[in-house]
Design an enzyme around this catalytic site. Structure first.
Site, PDB file in Angstrom:
ATOM      1  N   GLY A 241       0.819  -1.208   0.000  1.00  0.00           N
ATOM      2  CA  GLY A 241       0.000   0.000   0.000  1.00  0.00           C
ATOM      3  C   GLY A 241       0.848   1.251   0.000  1.00  0.00           C
ATOM      4  O   GLY A 241       2.071   1.205   0.202  1.00  0.00           O
ATOM      5  N   THR A 245      -0.258   4.394   5.243  1.00  0.00           N
ATOM      6  CA  THR A 245      -1.589   3.795   5.344  1.00  0.00           C
ATOM      7  C   THR A 245      -1.723   2.832   6.512  1.00  0.00           C
ATOM      8  O   THR A 245      -2.823   2.329   6.759  1.00  0.00           O
ATOM      9  CB  THR A 245      -1.944   3.060   4.040  1.00  0.00           C
ATOM     10  OG1 THR A 245      -0.866   2.191   3.677  1.00  0.00           O
ATOM     11  CG2 THR A 245      -2.183   4.051   2.921  1.00  0.00           C
ATOM     12  N   GLY A 246      -0.649   2.545   7.222  1.00  0.00           N
ATOM     13  CA  GLY A 246      -0.760   1.733   8.432  1.00  0.00           C
ATOM     14  C   GLY A 246      -0.235   0.318   8.315  1.00  0.00           C
ATOM     15  O   GLY A 246      -0.650  -0.549   9.079  1.00  0.00           O
ATOM     16  N   HIS A 464      -5.096  34.995 -12.052  1.00  0.00           N
ATOM     17  CA  HIS A 464      -4.715  33.600 -12.301  1.00  0.00           C
ATOM     18  C   HIS A 464      -5.598  32.650 -11.493  1.00  0.00           C
ATOM     19  O   HIS A 464      -6.191  31.710 -12.034  1.00  0.00           O
ATOM     20  CB  HIS A 464      -3.234  33.409 -11.935  1.00  0.00           C
ATOM     21  CG  HIS A 464      -2.708  32.042 -12.244  1.00  0.00           C
ATOM     22  ND1 HIS A 464      -1.918  31.782 -13.336  1.00  0.00           N
ATOM     23  CD2 HIS A 464      -2.867  30.846 -11.615  1.00  0.00           C
ATOM     24  CE1 HIS A 464      -1.604  30.500 -13.369  1.00  0.00           C
ATOM     25  NE2 HIS A 464      -2.166  29.915 -12.318  1.00  0.00           N
ATOM     26  N   GLU A 465      -5.711  32.919 -10.185  1.00  0.00           N
ATOM     27  CA  GLU A 465      -6.520  32.041  -9.330  1.00  0.00           C
ATOM     28  C   GLU A 465      -8.009  32.184  -9.645  1.00  0.00           C
ATOM     29  O   GLU A 465      -8.753  31.202  -9.564  1.00  0.00           O
ATOM     30  CB  GLU A 465      -6.251  32.360  -7.862  1.00  0.00           C
ATOM     31  CG  GLU A 465      -4.815  32.144  -7.418  1.00  0.00           C
ATOM     32  CD  GLU A 465      -4.356  30.712  -7.626  1.00  0.00           C
ATOM     33  OE1 GLU A 465      -5.197  29.803  -7.600  1.00  0.00           O
ATOM     34  OE2 GLU A 465      -3.151  30.489  -7.841  1.00  0.00           O
ATOM     35  N   HIS A 468      -8.844  29.895 -12.524  1.00  0.00           N
ATOM     36  CA  HIS A 468      -9.053  28.506 -12.096  1.00  0.00           C
ATOM     37  C   HIS A 468     -10.454  28.336 -11.521  1.00  0.00           C
ATOM     38  O   HIS A 468     -11.177  27.387 -11.855  1.00  0.00           O
ATOM     39  CB  HIS A 468      -8.016  28.120 -11.033  1.00  0.00           C
ATOM     40  CG  HIS A 468      -6.661  27.856 -11.578  1.00  0.00           C
ATOM     41  ND1 HIS A 468      -6.416  26.898 -12.536  1.00  0.00           N
ATOM     42  CD2 HIS A 468      -5.447  28.412 -11.287  1.00  0.00           C
ATOM     43  CE1 HIS A 468      -5.118  26.882 -12.813  1.00  0.00           C
ATOM     44  NE2 HIS A 468      -4.518  27.797 -12.072  1.00  0.00           N
TER      45      HIS A 468
END
Length: 682
Positions: A241, A245-246, A464-465, A468
């Site tokens: 994984g 993730t453990g 610019h942002e 988006h």
């Protein structure tokens, strides 16, 4: 009865194995110190503190007074003067008068001569009228210890340096870290004396993985349940994984639950600069494991030694690593049996492991530990929020929807970061805003409000942002925006957060709309200012990789057709040639450029049609620096494509959002807007 009673205290007074390490260890440096003291002492044996240097005048006076008993010329370098015993009682010889015992036979004076012939002539001339003159005795004296040390000491220094270097290199190896035990296993043993306190209750989520791994634990506890039916427990299980993730946590839980000896080590523990050490450590590990069977061996990051053999075509295979892997394969399923020894291993690079390692009989099971979904994130948050003090505004459901794509380690970091932020603000409890700030901190980096940005640059960043945000809002399959900021974070001058739908499969239309939204920032600069900047570096990198995947991997291009050049084995990493011809490579480049140009034209078309709304949104962003979904709804109206999603508040989706699907804020790579220096985009 008496014997029995006498033995009981002995059994009760057995030394605790945990206290063994508290005993002072013998240091070999004491031996070196004693040898040095002995050598110095031997050198001092021939040295007398009462010997005094004299000149020719004093010596001549002693000869004339006939006070000298012996005059010894040593090595033709100096003369030792011995005074008569009856004359030593005189007051002038008080300083050189010898005591009893050690040093009583030493000379009282030493005279350093120049020329031997002159010295002998002078002494003879002084005593020519004496009846009993003192004759000069010639003596050749060798300093045995000094001569020996002149060649022994360098050898001893070299040997000592070699032992010191070897001890440093082998420190931490099994058997006390000595050079002769460097081939011993470095595995850490957990048994009844050093047990692990973590169990499966401490591992949130990973329900499917725990089902398979608990079967192994159950076999070790109740073997008859399986053996009576003729079943055999799998010899090994491989945890695969993404990072965080453990996988290692799951192995710790197995150690805590199984109540059997548990050997834990890393794949790199087998790697050493000496030839044959890795294979020797594998043999020693399994020898110890067989002695303590039934037991479990856990090898973390097994890809350090389990990489496929013969991969590297440039410099040839690493023989030492391959020898270690061969020994591991033999021990796991070779001619000899390993009854009762179960192997657990973890890696996030299963694609590069050797095929012989993954076959049945070795790692029979591959347990995939994936990123947690919505319900699993809730469970993980509950575990990590137990020790925290937070107010009623904090909801586990709300936080789990804000963190799609987060691993268990990321969620633990969110909880810890929220506690640190609250403590920094001198709060007694952690609030909802602290958690949101922690999520923003982890996704985008630290805010840099003191960064010097000119008004013109700030305006370019805002448009610019805003580009988006506007394009993603007006496209059906693009991820709808939740939050946009022009406050610099990390290396980015602006960042955006989106609310994606966690898909298992993706269509061409969905990927194309994502390309259009990603290019919205550069398109906005082009539409408004008529020129573009270096601020779209991250955007261009992202769309190029995505368009390449669409054409080369996913077969989503009509010209290339239903062909995929993806190599799941990873062998193309070491190949000089591409899996397609030069003509195909040229066609691929053409199609990638065509897709990106179409997406860019679509973004410019959308923004040109909504130029007034784009400018209004950018002005709000310049004023507030941070805008949310509500600001877009005010300007563009409600988004018609996600009527099922309801939002509440300015911090993202409400706790009722995303019913029936795993929804939340999807972090994207921060979108850098126009910087002054090109390296700001990196």
């Amino acid at each position: 009865m008496n014997d029995t009673n006498e033995k009981k205290p002995e059994s009760n007074n057995r030394p605790d194995p945990k206290l063994k390490n508290n005993k002072p260890r013998f240091s070999y440096y004491w031996i070196y110190a004693l040898l040095a003291v002995l050598i110095i002492g031997l050198q001092l044996m021939n040295w007398n503190t009462t010997v005094k240097n004299i000149g020719w005048g004093e010596l001549k006076e002693m000869i004339l007074n006939q006070e000298i008993e012996r005059l010894v010329l040593v090595n033709k370098e100096f003369a030792e003067v011995f005074i008569k015993k009856d004359k030593l009682a005189l007051e002038k010889f008080k300083e050189v008068r010898p005591g009893e015992g050690f040093g009583s036979t030493r000379p009282q004076y030493v005279y350093n001569i120049g020329s031997v012939e002159t010295f002998e002539k002078d002494v003879s001339d002084i005593q020519k009228d004496f009846e009993k003159p003192v004759y000069i005795e010639n003596l050749t004296r060798r300093n045995v210890w000094g001569d020996a040390l002149s060649w022994i000491l360098p050898v001893l220094l070299l040997i000592g340096a070699w032992f010191f270097i070897m001890r440093m290199m082998s420190r931490g190896a099994g058997g006390g870290g000595q050079i002769f035990n460097i081939g011993k296993s470095k595995a850490q043993l957990f048994d009844k004396d050093t047990h692990v306190s973590i169990n499966f209750n401490d591992v949130a989520g990973l329900e499917e993985a725990k089902v398979e791994i608990m079967e192994i634990v159950d076999f070790l506890k109740n073997p008859k349940k399986y053996t009576t039916l003729g079943g055999k427990i799998p010899k090994g299980a491989l945890l695969v994984g993404p990072p965080g993730t453990g996988k290692t946590l799951l192995a710790k839980a197995v150690a805590g639950e199984a109540k059997v000896p548990f050997f834990s080590l890393s794949g790199s523990d087998f790697v050493e600069m000496f030839v044959g050490v890795g294979a020797s450590r594998v043999r020693d590990l399994f020898k110890q494991a067989k002695e303590k069977a039934p037991c479990i061996i856990f090898i973390d990051e097994i890809d350090a030694i389990g990489r496929a053999r013969g991969r590297n075509q440039i410099t040839g295979a690493n023989d030492e690593r391959e020898n270690t892997l061969n020994q591991l394969l033999t021990e796991m399923d070779g001619f000899a049996t390993n009854a009762g020894v179960i192997i657990l291993a973890a890696t996030n690079r299963a694609d590069i492991l050797d095929r012989a390692l993954l076959r049945a009989g070795r790692f029979d099971r591959q347990i995939h530990v994936e990123l947690p979904d919505l319900e699993e994130r809730k469970a993980i948050f509950k575990v990590h929020m137990k020790p925290l003090k937070f107010d009623e505004s904090v909801g586990v459901d709300f936080l789990s929807k804000q963190t799609p794509g987060f691993s268990g380690a990321d969620i633990a970091n969110v909880c810890n970061e929220a506690a640190l932020i609250a403590a920094r603000r001198n709060k007694t409890e952690i609030s909802k805003q602290d958690f949101m700030d922690a999520i923003d901190r982890i996704i985008g980096g630290l805010e840099k409000r003191n960064k010097i940005i000119s008004p013109q640059e700030k305006k370019v960043i805002a448009f610019h942002e805003a580009g988006h945000a506007a394009v993603s809002w007006l496209l059906q399959y693009a991820h709808p925006l939740v939050k946009v900021t022009i406050v610099p974070r990390g290396k980015a001058l602006g960042a955006a957060w989106y609310l994606p739908e966690e898909r298992q499969i993706t269509t061409y239309e969905q990927m194309f709309d994502e390309l259009v939204a990603t290019l919205g920032g550069r398109a906005s600069e082009d539409v408004v200012f008529g020129k573009i900047s270096t601020g779209a570096l991250n955007d261009l990198e992202k769309v190029t990789k995505q368009a390449y995947a669409m054409v080369v991997y996913f077969g989503l291009n009509k010209e290339i057709g239903n062909v995929s050049y993806y190599d799941s084995t990873g062998q193309q990493e070491y190949s000089f040639s591409k899996p397609y011809s030069e003509a195909t490579a040229q066609l691929i480049d053409t199609e990638i450029k065509k897709i990106i140009e179409q997406a860019y034209s679509r973004a410019k078309e959308i923004l040109s049609e909504n130029r007034d709304k784009l400018e209004e949104l950018a002005s709000i962003l310049l004023k507030k620096e941070v805008i949310f979904r509500e600001d877009l709804e005010t300007i563009f109206g409600k988004r018609p494509f996600d009527e099922s999603h309801e939002f509440n508040g300015q911090n993202g989706p409400s706790e009722n959002a995303g019913q029936g699907s795993d929804s939340g804020i999807q972090p994207v790579e921060p979108q850098p807007a126009e910087p002054v220096q090109p390296d700001e985009n990196q």
